[in-house]
Design an enzyme around this catalytic site. Structure first.
Site, PDB file in Angstrom:
ATOM      1  N   ARG A 236       0.830  -1.181   0.000  1.00 21.98           N
ATOM      2  CA  ARG A 236       0.000   0.000   0.000  1.00 21.98           C
ATOM      3  C   ARG A 236       0.874   1.244   0.000  1.00 21.98           C
ATOM      4  O   ARG A 236       1.908   1.299   0.675  1.00 21.98           O
ATOM      5  CB  ARG A 236      -0.903   0.040   1.251  1.00 21.98           C
ATOM      6  CG  ARG A 236      -1.930  -1.069   1.348  1.00 21.98           C
ATOM      7  CD  ARG A 236      -2.914  -1.070   0.200  1.00 21.98           C
ATOM      8  NE  ARG A 236      -3.718   0.139   0.161  1.00 21.98           N
ATOM      9  CZ  ARG A 236      -4.856   0.296   0.814  1.00 21.98           C
ATOM     10  NH1 ARG A 236      -5.343  -0.667   1.566  1.00 21.98           N
ATOM     11  NH2 ARG A 236      -5.536   1.431   0.699  1.00 21.98           N
ATOM     12  N   GLU A 265      -2.751   7.945  -6.371  1.00 17.92           N
ATOM     13  CA  GLU A 265      -2.742   7.164  -7.602  1.00 17.92           C
ATOM     14  C   GLU A 265      -3.831   7.648  -8.558  1.00 17.92           C
ATOM     15  O   GLU A 265      -5.015   7.582  -8.194  1.00 17.92           O
ATOM     16  CB  GLU A 265      -2.940   5.678  -7.273  1.00 17.92           C
ATOM     17  CG  GLU A 265      -1.801   5.118  -6.428  1.00 17.92           C
ATOM     18  CD  GLU A 265      -2.011   3.683  -6.003  1.00 17.92           C
ATOM     19  OE1 GLU A 265      -1.051   3.066  -5.505  1.00 17.92           O
ATOM     20  OE2 GLU A 265      -3.150   3.158  -6.141  1.00 17.92           O
ATOM     21  N   HIS A 287       0.397   0.155  -9.989  1.00 19.60           N
ATOM     22  CA  HIS A 287      -0.519  -0.634  -9.172  1.00 19.60           C
ATOM     23  C   HIS A 287      -1.072  -1.834  -9.954  1.00 19.60           C
ATOM     24  O   HIS A 287      -2.288  -2.086  -9.983  1.00 19.60           O
ATOM     25  CB  HIS A 287      -1.667   0.221  -8.641  1.00 19.60           C
ATOM     26  CG  HIS A 287      -2.261  -0.303  -7.368  1.00 19.60           C
ATOM     27  ND1 HIS A 287      -2.642   0.509  -6.334  1.00 19.60           N
ATOM     28  CD2 HIS A 287      -2.539  -1.571  -6.957  1.00 19.60           C
ATOM     29  CE1 HIS A 287      -3.130  -0.224  -5.340  1.00 19.60           C
ATOM     30  NE2 HIS A 287      -3.078  -1.500  -5.703  1.00 19.60           N
TER      31      HIS A 287
END
Length: 320
Positions: A236, A265, A287
């Protein structure tokens, strides 16, 4: 059974390559590719079930959906959902689990191997003509080091951390599971957190983001790193203080960084992680550690299972 209204708020987070099997219950489904925060309340006001991945659901959004019965999260993380509000309104929250036991560890080692062997800068140098310039069969512009014999510090002992540890052992690495920061006496299977910082050649994070783990690694921890390790984060954004990471890279306190997650993000052009992204000792991916075709299909299948199980009266993977 009445026809259920199912609203998918960010369907664009699931790849077009996979099949999203419609739940075997009477329903109508509305799918939005993405949903801005200010659009949530209006889109879910008549929903019985909401499917989401990264969209936040606070008290106002939950109160705006009086028929809402289930939030099915197409991910494991659930920190964007206000659980107290869900409990107050009788809304069940379920998430997907154990879908990334191969894809995230494999991505972790892809980053680790690429950095440890300087794959990216060597590739770029070949494209730029450096091989011809060198005039011999090889050249030594960037460092290369084996994994065998190196120490792998694993922060997080869940299924992903354990799988990464097994891969490390297969490469001949010495694996240390970190104890919780500031906690002693977790038993012989754990090494004190500060000791892991000191002795590891690679530090990889596989723990959740919560108040106790936010900025888990910052200036203090970088100063402890005697072995100048690689830092790998496929867990994370926010576990590592990104400004401190940039300082550590510039000071040569660490050998490099491989990150699949950042605090914002996408990060934006002025974000610190964009500033460091072009460095030879940094790899940032968007990601996608979780996003093998097999894993994304497993996510979609679990979402359908969660909806069907809830309607049968036997909800699964219940968060609250």
């Amino acid at each position: 059974m009445s026809n259920l209204s199912i609203v998918v708020l960010d369907g664009g987070t699931l790849s077009d390559e996979i099949e999203f099997r419609p739940p075997d219950v009477p329903h109508t489904m509305t799918v939005y590719e993405r949903t801005a925060p200010e659009e949530v309340a209006a889109r879910i006001q008549d929903a019985d079930i909401v499917v989401l991945n990264k969209v936040a659901m606070g008290p106002d959004e939950i109160a705006a959906a009086p028929k809402l019965k289930l939030i099915a999260i197409a991910a494991t993380g659930h920190d964007k959902i206000d659980q107290a509000a869900c409990r107050a309104h009788g809304v069940t929250v379920s998430n997907v689990r154990e879908y990334a036991v191969n894809t995230v560890p494999e991505h972790t080692f892809a980053l680790l191997l690429a950095l440890r062997r300087s794959i990216v800068p060597y590739r770029a140098s070949v494209i730029a003509g450096r091989w011809e310039e060198a005039g011999q069969f090889c050249y030594f512009d960037y460092p290369i080091a084996d994994l065998s014999g190196a120490t792998l510090g694993v922060i997080g002992d869940g299924s992903l951390g354990k799988r990464v540890a097994k891969l490390g052992e297969a490469f001949g690495m010495r694996v240390l599971f970190s104890a919780y920061k500031g906690v002693d006496g977790m038993g012989p299977l754990y090494t004190p957190f500060d000791e892991v910082m000191r002795v590891a050649d690679v530090i990889t994070l596989h723990c959740p983001l919560m108040p106790a783990t936010r900025n888990l690694i910052s200036d203090r921890e970088f100063a402890l790193m005697e072995r100048k390790p690689l830092i790998i984060n496929t867990a994370r954004g926010g576990l590592v203080d990104e400004e401190a990471l940039e300082r550590a890279l510039e000071a040569g306190a660490i050998a490099g960084a491989g990150f699949d997650v950042v605090t914002t993000e996408p990060p934006g052009e002025n974000h610190v992680m964009r500033r460091i992204a072009a460095r030879d000792d940094v790899i940032i991916t968007p990601h996608v550690a979780w996003a093998s075709r097999e894993a994304v299909q497993a996510v979609a299948d679990q979402v359908t299972d969660m909806i069907e199980s809830y309607v049968r009266g036997t909800p699964i993977n219940v968060v609250c």
